[in-house]
Design an enzyme around this catalytic site. Structure first.
Site, PDB file in Angstrom:
ATOM      1  N   LYS A 154       0.842  -1.190   0.000  1.00 56.94           N
ATOM      2  CA  LYS A 154       0.000   0.000   0.000  1.00 56.94           C
ATOM      3  C   LYS A 154       0.879   1.242   0.000  1.00 56.94           C
ATOM      4  O   LYS A 154       2.038   1.115   0.362  1.00 56.94           O
ATOM      5  CB  LYS A 154      -0.938  -0.012   1.197  1.00 56.94           C
ATOM      6  N   ASP A 183      -2.530  -5.341   2.869  1.00 57.06           N
ATOM      7  CA  ASP A 183      -2.868  -4.373   3.916  1.00 57.06           C
ATOM      8  C   ASP A 183      -2.493  -5.088   5.202  1.00 57.06           C
ATOM      9  O   ASP A 183      -3.169  -6.034   5.608  1.00 57.06           O
ATOM     10  CB  ASP A 183      -4.370  -4.062   3.887  1.00 57.06           C
ATOM     11  N   HIS A 184      -1.410  -4.670   5.825  1.00 52.11           N
ATOM     12  CA  HIS A 184      -0.870  -5.508   6.900  1.00 52.11           C
ATOM     13  C   HIS A 184      -1.820  -5.652   8.086  1.00 52.11           C
ATOM     14  O   HIS A 184      -1.698  -6.574   8.872  1.00 52.11           O
ATOM     15  CB  HIS A 184       0.526  -5.041   7.337  1.00 52.11           C
ATOM     16  N   LYS A 188      -2.927  -9.143  11.015  1.00 55.53           N
ATOM     17  CA  LYS A 188      -2.851  -9.147  12.484  1.00 55.53           C
ATOM     18  C   LYS A 188      -3.824 -10.180  13.051  1.00 55.53           C
ATOM     19  O   LYS A 188      -4.979 -10.235  12.638  1.00 55.53           O
ATOM     20  CB  LYS A 188      -3.208  -7.752  13.028  1.00 55.53           C
ATOM     21  N   GLU A 222      -1.840   6.654  17.143  1.00 54.69           N
ATOM     22  CA  GLU A 222      -0.403   6.368  17.194  1.00 54.69           C
ATOM     23  C   GLU A 222       0.293   7.403  18.050  1.00 54.69           C
ATOM     24  O   GLU A 222      -0.036   8.591  17.985  1.00 54.69           O
ATOM     25  CB  GLU A 222       0.177   6.405  15.778  1.00 54.69           C
ATOM     26  N   ASP A 241      -3.067   7.365   4.183  1.00 60.44           N
ATOM     27  CA  ASP A 241      -2.136   6.478   4.876  1.00 60.44           C
ATOM     28  C   ASP A 241      -2.865   5.444   5.739  1.00 60.44           C
ATOM     29  O   ASP A 241      -2.437   4.298   5.837  1.00 60.44           O
ATOM     30  CB  ASP A 241      -1.201   7.331   5.754  1.00 60.44           C
ATOM     31  N   HIS A 246      -6.451   0.641   6.274  1.00 57.89           N
ATOM     32  CA  HIS A 246      -6.610  -0.037   7.556  1.00 57.89           C
ATOM     33  C   HIS A 246      -7.984   0.202   8.209  1.00 57.89           C
ATOM     34  O   HIS A 246      -8.661  -0.738   8.614  1.00 57.89           O
ATOM     35  CB  HIS A 246      -5.527   0.403   8.542  1.00 57.89           C
ATOM     36  N   LYS A 336      -1.488  10.778  14.218  1.00 58.33           N
ATOM     37  CA  LYS A 336      -0.106  10.631  14.694  1.00 58.33           C
ATOM     38  C   LYS A 336       0.085  11.540  15.888  1.00 58.33           C
ATOM     39  O   LYS A 336      -0.637  12.522  16.059  1.00 58.33           O
ATOM     40  CB  LYS A 336       0.869  11.079  13.603  1.00 58.33           C
ATOM     41  N   LYS A 341      -0.538   4.698  21.760  1.00 60.72           N
ATOM     42  CA  LYS A 341      -0.749   3.803  20.622  1.00 60.72           C
ATOM     43  C   LYS A 341      -1.886   2.880  21.023  1.00 60.72           C
ATOM     44  O   LYS A 341      -1.806   2.190  22.051  1.00 60.72           O
ATOM     45  CB  LYS A 341       0.502   2.984  20.335  1.00 60.72           C
TER      46      LYS A 341
END
Ligand code: BG6
Length: 492
Positions: A154, A183-184, A188, A222, A241, A246, A336, A341
């Site tokens: 991505k 898409d990591h 998960k 984050e 992003d 996500h 951010k 987190k």
């Protein structure tokens, strides 16, 4: 772990962008761990390709350093020394057809007989078409013996038009079933557990709808700022992003209908249906239902334009217009430089229709899916406070991965996804129409923000939970962000 049947041929993984960050931080630690668990194909090699002029040994040394810094698990040099000979390197330019011919020759002489090849693009999407075209023109995508697959990192495009164009370009050389858009978040464990919680149990599904659920909050906050990615981030911002991929992926898993199976087509069909049931926002909607903000001091960051209007935080209110969800708001936010987190999904249930207890002490039930950190699932419900006549107190029933599964460390998302790509299971990868459906929702927001400058860009203090405007977004509906309460639940 159950693994899918695999054709047994030797496999070469070719990484474009091999001298970059992703390879060092994520890809190699994941592949090494798969190797230690004996899940990689029996015969395999990893060939890095990139602009940096490494020898094989320098490449191995560079990755070994990365392992020490980023692996997140203990390993011995002995294990590394067994793994390292599988790592090779080819220097080359992405726009040089000649360098691709050299790669083709190199692969042909380093491989024996029929072989599978997984090409991994750990690079910006603007380079994908050129690389794929060069692979194609040098015959490297031809499936004459083993399979050929391509993993695309991505962001997949920068807006709807560019993602459609990118899909068109990659489809010139590849069939959709050879393409693995990563898409990591889907790799998960806790994200996959959303589906297990919903569909491996019978107790949640009957109440998983507008009759019982008041609203849903999805937070991916984050603590980190730009790290070393300011150049990239400033041209992208939080919606591209984090949300296009996500956060919308999380939403689809919470909102989808039960798929007929965990197979790629069934699962992805249901996700697309969710995205298509969300109406793209008009400029008026964008003004009312979105918040964009930038943290104080962002414009002074190295490599950020001093007049940058790039948002580092956003909050959205979305509605999924179908029978299950009509009228239930989904509040999404991410940013951010926030207080903590935290990735979590909170399902708030409706209040009892009437009560014989004093209302002021009662809180609605909430189910919290903690995706990271402190992975687990919590259910808050009301109980009678002892030694009172009729007071209630909120109590918490909890499942924590660390307690239920002992010391088993939760593997890095890339481990699962790399293995799935090798085994040909695309269920946790995003299909072409799905990526476009997600962009179709994000595009109008980006356009309104850029062209009409509405809502105004808010500012928030680093280390907080975001701008006041994001609290107002919920306050207007008589609601509030619940994560601070849920953090306290965890501390107990
Ligand atoms: C990436 C974004 O996709 O996800 C980063 O580009 C972000 O900006 C990261 O930091 C967050 O991933 P995780 O797994 O740490 O929640």
């Amino acid at each position: 772990m159950n693994t899918l049947p695999y054709n047994g041929l030797p496999t070469t993984i070719i990484i474009f962008g091999a001298s970059g960050d992703l390879t060092q931080r994520k890809l190699i630690p994941s592949l090494f761990n798969l190797f230690r668990k004996r899940r990689t194909p029996r015969k395999f090699q990893i060939v890095g390709f990139g602009g940096t002029a490494f020898t094989d040994d320098q490449f191995r040394e560079h990755l070994h350093k990365g392992m020490q810094e980023f692996a997140g698990y203990e390993f011995t040099d002995e294990d590394w020394n067994i793994f390292a000979p599988n790592l090779k390197y080819q220097t080359g330019k992405y726009n040089e057809a000649g360098d691709f011919q050299k790669l083709a020759d190199y692969l042909a002489q380093s491989e024996e007989g029929d072989v599978n090849r997984l090409f991994y693009m750990a690079l910006p999407p603007t380079l994908f078409p050129t690389i794929i075209q060069n692979l194609d023109s040098t015959g490297q995508l031809r499936e004459n013996g083993g399979w050929r697959r391509v993993v695309l990192e991505k962001p997949f495009g920068t807006d709807l038009a560019s993602s459609i164009e990118l899909n068109k370009q990659v489809h010139k050389a590849l069939q959709e079933n050879q393409i693995y858009r990563i898409d990591h978040y889907l790799g998960k464990e806790t994200v996959q557990n959303i589906l297990f919680t919903r569909f491996a149990n019978t107790i949640f599904e009957p109440i998983w709808n507008r009759n019982y659920i008041d609203h849903v909050q999805i937070t991916v906050s984050e603590k980190v700022g730009l790290e070393h990615r300011a150049g990239f981030y400033d041209s992208v911002g939080v919606l591209r992003d984090m949300f296009q991929n996500h956060l919308l992926q999380l939403l689809t898993l919470v909102a989808m209908e039960p798929p007929a199976s965990f197979g790629a087509s069934h699962l992805r069909n249901e996700k697309v249906k969710v995205l298509s049931a969300i109406k793209p926002m008009t400029p008026e909607d964008v003004t009312i239902h979105t918040v964009r903000a930038q943290y104080k001091g962002y414009r002074n960051e190295d490599k950020v334009k001093p007049t940058s209007a790039t948002p580092t935080y956003a909050a959205l209110r979305l509605f999924v217009n179908n029978w299950r969800w009509k009228g239930v708001p989904f509040y999404l936010r991410s940013g951010k430089n926030l207080a903590e987190k935290q990735s979590q999904i909170i399902i708030q249930f409706k209040e009892p229709p009437t009560t014989m207890f004093p209302m002021q002490t009662m809180k609605p039930n909430i189910l919290v899916l903690y995706l990271q950190p402190d992975e687990g699932v919590h259910l808050r419900f009301e109980a009678k406070a002892p030694d009172t006549v009729n007071e209630t107190r909120s109590v918490d029933m909890e499942f924590k991965y660390s307690e239920a599964f002992g010391q088993t460390t939760i593997p890095e998302a890339y481990e699962r996804l790399l293995l799935d790509a090798i085994q040909g299971d695309a269920a946790l990868f995003t299909r072409a129409d799905e990526v476009e459906a997600a962009w179709a929702l994000i595009d109008p927001i980006l356009q309104t923000w850029d062209m009409h400058q509405t809502p105004p860009l808010a500012v928030y203090k680093p280390g907080t939970w975001g701008p006041p405007e994001a609290y107002d977004l919920l306050a207007r509906d008589g609601r509030r962000w619940l994560n601070e309460e849920t953090s306290m639940m965890l501390e107990k």
